[in-house]
Design an enzyme around this catalytic site. Sequence first.
Site, mmCIF file in Angstrom:
data_model
loop_
_atom_site.group_PDB
_atom_site.id
_atom_site.type_symbol
_atom_site.label_atom_id
_atom_site.label_comp_id
_atom_site.label_asym_id
_atom_site.label_seq_id
_atom_site.Cartn_x
_atom_site.Cartn_y
_atom_site.Cartn_z
ATOM 1 C CD GLU A 13 -2.702 1.455 2.421
ATOM 2 O OE1 GLU A 13 -3.208 0.537 3.085
ATOM 3 O OE2 GLU A 13 -2.715 2.647 2.787
ATOM 4 C CG HIS A 15 -0.551 5.771 -1.065
ATOM 5 N ND1 HIS A 15 -1.484 4.983 -1.704
ATOM 6 C CD2 HIS A 15 -0.765 5.583 0.262
ATOM 7 C CE1 HIS A 15 -2.233 4.355 -0.809
ATOM 8 N NE2 HIS A 15 -1.810 4.700 0.394
ATOM 9 C CG HIS A 163 -6.476 3.612 0.523
ATOM 10 N ND1 HIS A 163 -6.569 4.986 0.603
ATOM 11 C CD2 HIS A 163 -5.282 3.271 1.069
ATOM 12 C CE1 HIS A 163 -5.474 5.446 1.187
ATOM 13 N NE2 HIS A 163 -4.677 4.438 1.479
ATOM 14 C CG ASP A 286 -0.600 4.446 4.342
ATOM 15 O OD1 ASP A 286 -0.693 4.808 3.156
ATOM 16 O OD2 ASP A 286 -1.453 4.713 5.205
HETATM 17 MN MN MN Z 1 -2.759 4.530 2.318
#
Ligand code: MN
Length: 323
Positions: A13, A15, A163, A286
């Site tokens: 995950e 980004h 998400h 993340d």
């Molecule tokens: Mn995230």
Amino acid sequence: MTILNNQRVIAIEEHYVDANVMANVQGTDAAAAGPIRALLDDVGEARIKSMDAAKIDVQVLSHAPPAAQQMDAETGVRIARDANDALHQICQNHPDRFAAFAMLPTADAAASADELERCVDKLDFKGAIIHGLTGDARLFIDDKRFWPIFERAQALDAPLYIHPAMPHPAVFDAYYKDYAKDFPALATAGFGFTMETAVAGLRIVLSGVLEKYPGVKIILGHLGEALPFLLWRIDMALNRPGNKGVAFREIFTSNFYLTTSGFFSDPALLCCIQEMGVDRLLFAIDYPFVENDPGPKWMEGLMLNVDDKAKILHGNAERLLGM
Ligand code: MN
């Protein structure tokens, strides 16, 4: 030798942002600004250097929220397609280091299903990511008009990563506004994101879409957005007299996968493993909302056997995402 020295580490995950997408996102949802923005923009050497330092081999990249979720159908279809093509190029530049989840223009469900198929079949994407509510009507993804996306995800055997994005404005006003000035994270990573995404996960189960398309695989980040902790009580209460009844726990533990994104807690992870089994836990950071370094260090010190750590760090991702 530490466990990480001989383990492939896949973080799923992670980004970035696409400048063209961000130019079409407005309001509070366009929150990926400030110092984080430079890290989100970078999909090259600096990002890879940070991955190397933290011993992360592969990032499965996804756009930061809200991506195309708030765009009208016409804009979203065009912009998501361009963004997915650009993301494909980013992965091509570093094929050993980057993989991708597709952005879907959910305002047009049929186009989203086609875009998912194009991304998986033609661009070797690993699935898709969906950020919160769709459009001005703020529809949850379990709404029947989105079921063609689930149908296609099943046909492609491609997981859907549900998400967080900014909470519904009415929820924000009623629940968080009073404390938003002193604690802006209350409505986001501190609590609001989890609540919003847990509701999305709950509703997916209650909608019946997973009974119609039982092969659909749903991924939740942040150790399942608190749902594993609540599983017993949800299952019990929804089957009390007066309720329609649902095999909630069975469906959740059969169709859902969880990641460690932004949540490096031993007791919380152990709760997830106890409810779901270790085969449904996948590693994630993340990044860059969370720094790369603490995640692998946490896994390294975690009181868990070597085989289960290997499943979380890479084995489960290799199986689920075909990597
Ligand atoms: Mn995230």
